[in-house]
Write a protein that holds these residues in place. Structure first.
Motif, PDB file in Angstrom:
ATOM      1  N   VAL A 320       0.866  -1.120   0.015  1.00  0.00           N
ATOM      2  CA  VAL A 320       0.007  -0.012  -0.067  1.00  0.00           C
ATOM      3  C   VAL A 320       0.970   1.400   0.110  1.00  0.00           C
ATOM      4  CG1 VAL A 320      -1.694   1.365   1.426  1.00  0.00           C
ATOM      5  CG2 VAL A 320      -1.670  -1.197   1.062  1.00  0.00           C
ATOM      6  N   SER A 321       2.008   1.336   0.772  1.00  0.00           N
ATOM      7  CA  SER A 321       2.757   2.377   0.775  1.00  0.00           C
ATOM      8  C   SER A 321       3.510   2.631  -0.425  1.00  0.00           C
ATOM      9  CB  SER A 321       3.941   2.326   2.142  1.00  0.00           C
ATOM     10  OG  SER A 321       3.216   2.147   3.288  1.00  0.00           O
ATOM     11  N   TYR A 322       3.989   1.558  -1.001  1.00  0.00           N
ATOM     12  CA  TYR A 322       4.712   1.620  -2.201  1.00  0.00           C
ATOM     13  C   TYR A 322       3.785   2.320  -3.548  1.00  0.00           C
ATOM     14  CZ  TYR A 322       7.008   0.012  -6.796  1.00  0.00           C
ATOM     15  OH  TYR A 322       7.541  -0.216  -8.025  1.00  0.00           O
ATOM     16  N   ALA A 323       2.334   1.719  -3.433  1.00  0.00           N
ATOM     17  CA  ALA A 323       1.491   2.212  -4.435  1.00  0.00           C
ATOM     18  C   ALA A 323       1.239   3.759  -4.309  1.00  0.00           C
ATOM     19  CB  ALA A 323       0.068   1.412  -4.138  1.00  0.00           C
ATOM     20  N   ILE A 324       0.959   4.178  -3.158  1.00  0.00           N
ATOM     21  CA  ILE A 324       0.773   5.728  -2.824  1.00  0.00           C
ATOM     22  C   ILE A 324       2.095   6.513  -3.010  1.00  0.00           C
ATOM     23  CG2 ILE A 324       1.153   5.869  -0.252  1.00  0.00           C
ATOM     24  CD1 ILE A 324      -1.256   7.665  -0.360  1.00  0.00           C
ATOM     25  N   THR A 325       3.314   6.098  -2.981  1.00  0.00           N
ATOM     26  CA  THR A 325       4.352   6.927  -3.117  1.00  0.00           C
ATOM     27  C   THR A 325       4.896   6.639  -4.792  1.00  0.00           C
ATOM     28  OG1 THR A 325       5.771   5.026  -2.472  1.00  0.00           O
ATOM     29  CG2 THR A 325       5.146   6.750  -0.926  1.00  0.00           C
ATOM     30  N   GLU A 326       4.641   5.850  -5.426  1.00  0.00           N
ATOM     31  CA  GLU A 326       4.982   5.469  -6.960  1.00  0.00           C
ATOM     32  C   GLU A 326       4.385   5.566  -7.727  1.00  0.00           C
ATOM     33  OE1 GLU A 326       8.257   4.950  -7.334  1.00  0.00           O
ATOM     34  OE2 GLU A 326       8.939   5.024  -5.275  1.00  0.00           O
ATOM     35  N   LEU A 327       2.993   5.151  -7.695  1.00  0.00           N
ATOM     36  CA  LEU A 327       2.111   5.108  -8.734  1.00  0.00           C
ATOM     37  C   LEU A 327       1.221   6.346  -9.329  1.00  0.00           C
ATOM     38  CD1 LEU A 327       0.162   1.740  -7.938  1.00  0.00           C
ATOM     39  CD2 LEU A 327       2.013   2.152  -9.385  1.00  0.00           C
ATOM     40  N   PRO A 328       1.128   7.336  -8.292  1.00  0.00           N
ATOM     41  CA  PRO A 328       0.499   8.576  -8.774  1.00  0.00           C
ATOM     42  C   PRO A 328       1.083   9.246 -10.124  1.00  0.00           C
ATOM     43  CG  PRO A 328       0.449   8.717  -6.615  1.00  0.00           C
ATOM     44  CD  PRO A 328       1.389   7.414  -6.659  1.00  0.00           C
ATOM     45  N   SER A 329       2.488   9.109  -9.981  1.00  0.00           N
ATOM     46  CA  SER A 329       2.982   9.781 -11.311  1.00  0.00           C
ATOM     47  C   SER A 329       3.292   8.805 -12.016  1.00  0.00           C
ATOM     48  CB  SER A 329       4.597  10.123 -10.756  1.00  0.00           C
ATOM     49  OG  SER A 329       5.223   9.122 -10.204  1.00  0.00           O
ATOM     50  N   THR A 330       3.550   7.574 -12.110  1.00  0.00           N
ATOM     51  CA  THR A 330       3.564   6.572 -13.057  1.00  0.00           C
ATOM     52  C   THR A 330       2.190   6.124 -13.780  1.00  0.00           C
ATOM     53  OG1 THR A 330       5.516   5.455 -11.632  1.00  0.00           O
ATOM     54  CG2 THR A 330       4.575   4.180 -13.458  1.00  0.00           C
ATOM     55  N   VAL A 331       1.143   6.199 -13.099  1.00  0.00           N
ATOM     56  CA  VAL A 331      -0.111   5.739 -13.742  1.00  0.00           C
ATOM     57  C   VAL A 331      -1.223   7.048 -13.484  1.00  0.00           C
ATOM     58  CG1 VAL A 331      -1.537   4.101 -14.231  1.00  0.00           C
ATOM     59  CG2 VAL A 331       0.490   3.432 -13.248  1.00  0.00           C
ATOM     60  N   PRO A 332      -1.030   7.995 -14.060  1.00  0.00           N
ATOM     61  CA  PRO A 332      -1.813   9.174 -13.592  1.00  0.00           C
ATOM     62  C   PRO A 332      -3.340   9.316 -14.080  1.00  0.00           C
ATOM     63  CG  PRO A 332      -0.155   9.744 -15.538  1.00  0.00           C
ATOM     64  CD  PRO A 332      -0.046   8.267 -15.148  1.00  0.00           C
ATOM     65  N   THR A 333      -3.412   8.176 -15.045  1.00  0.00           N
ATOM     66  CA  THR A 333      -4.791   8.095 -15.543  1.00  0.00           C
ATOM     67  C   THR A 333      -5.701   7.194 -14.851  1.00  0.00           C
ATOM     68  OG1 THR A 333      -4.025   6.538 -17.220  1.00  0.00           O
ATOM     69  CG2 THR A 333      -4.093   8.874 -17.988  1.00  0.00           C
ATOM     70  N   LEU A 334      -5.273   6.517 -13.709  1.00  0.00           N
ATOM     71  CA  LEU A 334      -6.052   5.628 -13.033  1.00  0.00           C
ATOM     72  C   LEU A 334      -7.376   5.925 -12.654  1.00  0.00           C
ATOM     73  CD1 LEU A 334      -3.658   3.566 -10.557  1.00  0.00           C
ATOM     74  CD2 LEU A 334      -4.725   2.807 -12.702  1.00  0.00           C
ATOM     75  N   GLU A 335      -8.338   5.233 -12.827  1.00  0.00           N
ATOM     76  CA  GLU A 335      -9.847   5.274 -12.199  1.00  0.00           C
ATOM     77  C   GLU A 335     -10.286   4.259 -11.127  1.00  0.00           C
ATOM     78  OE1 GLU A 335     -12.259   5.809 -15.626  1.00  0.00           O
ATOM     79  OE2 GLU A 335     -11.347   7.530 -16.159  1.00  0.00           O
ATOM     80  N   THR A 336      -9.630   3.144 -11.634  1.00  0.00           N
ATOM     81  CA  THR A 336      -9.951   1.925 -10.675  1.00  0.00           C
ATOM     82  C   THR A 336      -8.745   1.437 -10.070  1.00  0.00           C
ATOM     83  OG1 THR A 336     -11.811   1.568 -11.562  1.00  0.00           O
ATOM     84  CG2 THR A 336     -10.988  -0.205 -10.420  1.00  0.00           C
ATOM     85  N   LEU A 337      -8.301   1.223  -8.813  1.00  0.00           N
ATOM     86  CA  LEU A 337      -7.239   0.713  -8.151  1.00  0.00           C
ATOM     87  C   LEU A 337      -7.580  -0.381  -7.179  1.00  0.00           C
ATOM     88  CD1 LEU A 337      -4.165   0.585  -7.806  1.00  0.00           C
ATOM     89  CD2 LEU A 337      -4.375   2.570  -6.198  1.00  0.00           C
ATOM     90  N   LYS A 338      -7.101  -1.694  -7.223  1.00  0.00           N
ATOM     91  CA  LYS A 338      -7.179  -2.605  -6.209  1.00  0.00           C
ATOM     92  C   LYS A 338      -5.858  -3.052  -5.783  1.00  0.00           C
ATOM     93  CE  LYS A 338     -11.417  -4.671  -8.389  1.00  0.00           C
ATOM     94  NZ  LYS A 338     -12.090  -5.847  -8.824  1.00  0.00           N
ATOM     95  N   LEU A 339      -5.661  -2.783  -4.508  1.00  0.00           N
ATOM     96  CA  LEU A 339      -4.440  -3.112  -3.989  1.00  0.00           C
ATOM     97  C   LEU A 339      -4.542  -4.424  -3.054  1.00  0.00           C
ATOM     98  CD1 LEU A 339      -3.161   0.305  -2.971  1.00  0.00           C
ATOM     99  CD2 LEU A 339      -2.246  -0.980  -4.866  1.00  0.00           C
ATOM    100  N   THR A 340      -3.566  -5.232  -2.924  1.00  0.00           N
ATOM    101  CA  THR A 340      -3.442  -6.475  -2.162  1.00  0.00           C
ATOM    102  C   THR A 340      -2.219  -6.381  -1.504  1.00  0.00           C
ATOM    103  OG1 THR A 340      -5.003  -7.599  -3.618  1.00  0.00           O
ATOM    104  CG2 THR A 340      -3.741  -9.051  -1.975  1.00  0.00           C
ATOM    105  N   SER A 341      -2.258  -6.695   0.032  1.00  0.00           N
ATOM    106  CA  SER A 341      -0.904  -6.769   0.773  1.00  0.00           C
ATOM    107  C   SER A 341      -1.223  -7.842   1.904  1.00  0.00           C
ATOM    108  CB  SER A 341      -0.760  -5.498   1.270  1.00  0.00           C
ATOM    109  OG  SER A 341       0.352  -5.592   2.272  1.00  0.00           O
TER     110      SER A 341
END
Length: 532
Positions: A320-341
């Motif tokens: 979850v922490s990786y996703a919030i720090t890395e993904l906003p700039s990498t996948v800026p067009t996201l509309e649906t996000l499913k995270l599993t930890s």
């Protein structure tokens, strides 16, 4: 379409021609040579093969061939045994589906060796009598106990993979991966350019440089296949029609580069490729991306249109922490996000970058392998809400086998309040596995106080991984019994219910509805226990 369906079709043809009288003929019923578990032997010149003749309308041959092509392999073989009219089309049957089931497996076979021999003989016999013309689908599933050399398997593929084939599925036992390499040469000379779906399991696949095949391929599925990044690139060089790509447990894959000319590619699933380090995606219309694996360098082109991401990091403690720090700039067009930890150990940090288009967020936290730390701060997930100004739906699922945590009933006097932006577009919130952890109650309270457009809040006090996340409550459904739940989880569910009544109900906005999934009143009841 089976034999019964064929008879009905014949009857309809007769009625359609308005025949006033139907002649009932006494047909001489001759039994097909009986082999309880085998397909009919369809050699027309066999002296022992007696056939039952049906009087059928005089339809064009192409219509009979079409009727025959709609039959499953077993019925098609039997039809060829009882009708000369179907014998020719049987030798051009378009759908070759070789599995234990379709080959009429004998359950009481003497042993694995006998079953392997029977399987091989039947495939050999069918392909020997097949003309190799008109095949559209090949599904070859080799049982794990069958042992034969690559020459025989290549011979089968050589007969079946001919110009015009559209679907090729080759499922081999796991131990074949180190022994068998799919013969790419069979795809040359135009034989591979008609294939639309290719699925390979447990083998090697080595497309060479200049691999000018698979031009019509729309779906590629590789599971536990030995293939390297440059070989996959050779395959991509002419697969302009590719729409879906699934790579599962491909252990030799170190880098995955999706070129820009794959303009039709909309779905990508990368799962368990342990050596993978780099994923570079330039396909402009990729819409859905599923990823499970170790931390990778993920790069998407400027024209990326990825809107749906299903993301999980294996053997890593902070998905979850990786996703919030890395993904906003990498996948800026996201509309649906499913995270599993499965090993979340770090509280979710606050970040400056935003998921500007994210509307649906689903976070799954599991203590299945290792308990979620007792001091894990669920309230830190507010940073995800703050980073998603367009968020409309938020789902949090907590699979907590070990229910140790800092309970709200032990220290409720210091409830935290986080200042930040209002979540004015958040309408639906669902928390499965809701417990009495202080930080989880604080998270729920924060949502109620800051989600100004909230329409519904659903909380489930019990989570059951074996019931698709929801425990069957027989007291409501009046069917079967509830899933077995440890006593400490039942106690925690009742504490969570008390926390909801004490801290949640009073904060519910007037326009919002609260849905509480309580413990089953029959199977999850407790007695002689004092609750807060």
């Amino acid at each position: 379409m089976g034999l019964l369906g064929l008879k009905r079709l014949i009857s309809m043809q007769r009625e359609h021609k308005h025949r006033r009288q139907r002649q009932i003929r006494n047909q001489k019923s001759t039994k097909v040579p009986k082999k309880k578990d085998s397909l009919c032997q369809d050699d027309d010149h066999s002296e022992g093969a007696k056939r039952l003749r049906y009087s059928v309308p005089n339809l064009p041959e192409d219509i009979w061939c079409h009727i025959h092509s709609l039959m499953p392999l077993r019925d098609a073989a039997h039809s060829a045994c009882i009708s000369r009219g179907f014998l020719h089309s049987w030798r051009c049957h378009p759908n070759l589906n070789f599995t234990k089931k379709t080959l009429c497996w004998k359950r009481n076979a003497s042993g694995k060796g006998d079953m392997a021999r029977r399987f091989t003989e039947r495939v050999d016999h069918i392909l020997k009598n097949h003309s190799g013309i008109g095949v559209k689908t090949l599904n070859l599933e080799i049982p794990y106990y069958c042992k034969f050399d690559a020459y025989r398997l290549n011979h089968w593929l050589q007969i079946a993979i001919a110009p015009g084939i559209e679907v090729v599925t080759l499922l081999l036992p796991e131990n074949y991966k180190a022994k068998y390499s799919f013969p790419c040469s069979l795809l040359f000379s135009g034989c591979g350019n008609s294939i639309r779906y290719l699925r390979l399991n447990h083998c090697a696949f080595r497309p060479p440089v200049g691999f000018d095949c698979l031009r019509s391929l729309t779906k590629l599925y590789l599971y536990d296949v030995c293939i390297m990044g440059d070989e996959l690139g050779n395959l991509f060089s002419n697969s302009f029609a590719l729409e879906q790509l699934e790579l599962l447990s491909c252990g030799e894959l170190i880098s995955l580069r999706i070129p820009f000319w794959l303009e039709r590619l909309s779905f990508l699933d990368v799962f368990g490729c342990k050596m993978l380090q780099v994923i570079e995606i330039k396909a402009p219309n990729l819409h859905t991306f599923k990823f499970y694996g170790g931390p990778v360098h993920l790069s998407l082109g400027e024209s990326s249109q990825v809107k749906n991401l299903d993301f999980e990091l294996s053997n890593f403690g902070s998905s979850v922490s990786y996703a919030i720090t890395e993904l906003p700039s990498t996948v800026p067009t996201l509309e649906t996000l499913k995270l599993t930890s499965y090993r979340e150990r770090v509280d979710t940090p606050m970040v400056a970058e935003k998921f500007l288009n994210l509307k649906y967020l689903d976070i799954y936290l599991s203590g299945e392998n290792e308990p979620i730390p007792a001091d894990y701060d669920y309230l830190s997930l507010v940073s995800f809400l703050d980073a998603s100004p367009a968020l409309e739906t938020f789902i949090l699922t907590v699979n907590q086998n070990d229910v140790k945590h800092d309970s709200v009933f032990g220290n409720a006097s210091h409830m935290r309040h986080i200042l930040g932006p209002k979540h004015d577009r958040l309408r639906e919130v669902q928390i499965d596995g809701f417990c009495s952890a202080k930080s989880m109650v604080e998270l729920a309270c924060h949502i109620l106080e800051n989600a100004t457009s909230l329409e519904s809040l659903t909380v489930d006090t019990i989570f059951d991984m074996f019931a698709d996340g929801h425990v069957r409550r027989c007291s409501i459904q009046k069917k079967s019994e509830c899933s077995p739940i440890p006593r400490d989880m039942i106690l925690e569910a009742h504490k969570a219910l008390s926390a909801i009544n004490r801290y949640i109900v009073g904060r519910l906005p007037p326009a919002a509805k609260l849905h509480v999934r309580e413990p089953c009143s029959w199977c999850h009841s407790i007695v002689d226990v004092e609750l807060p």
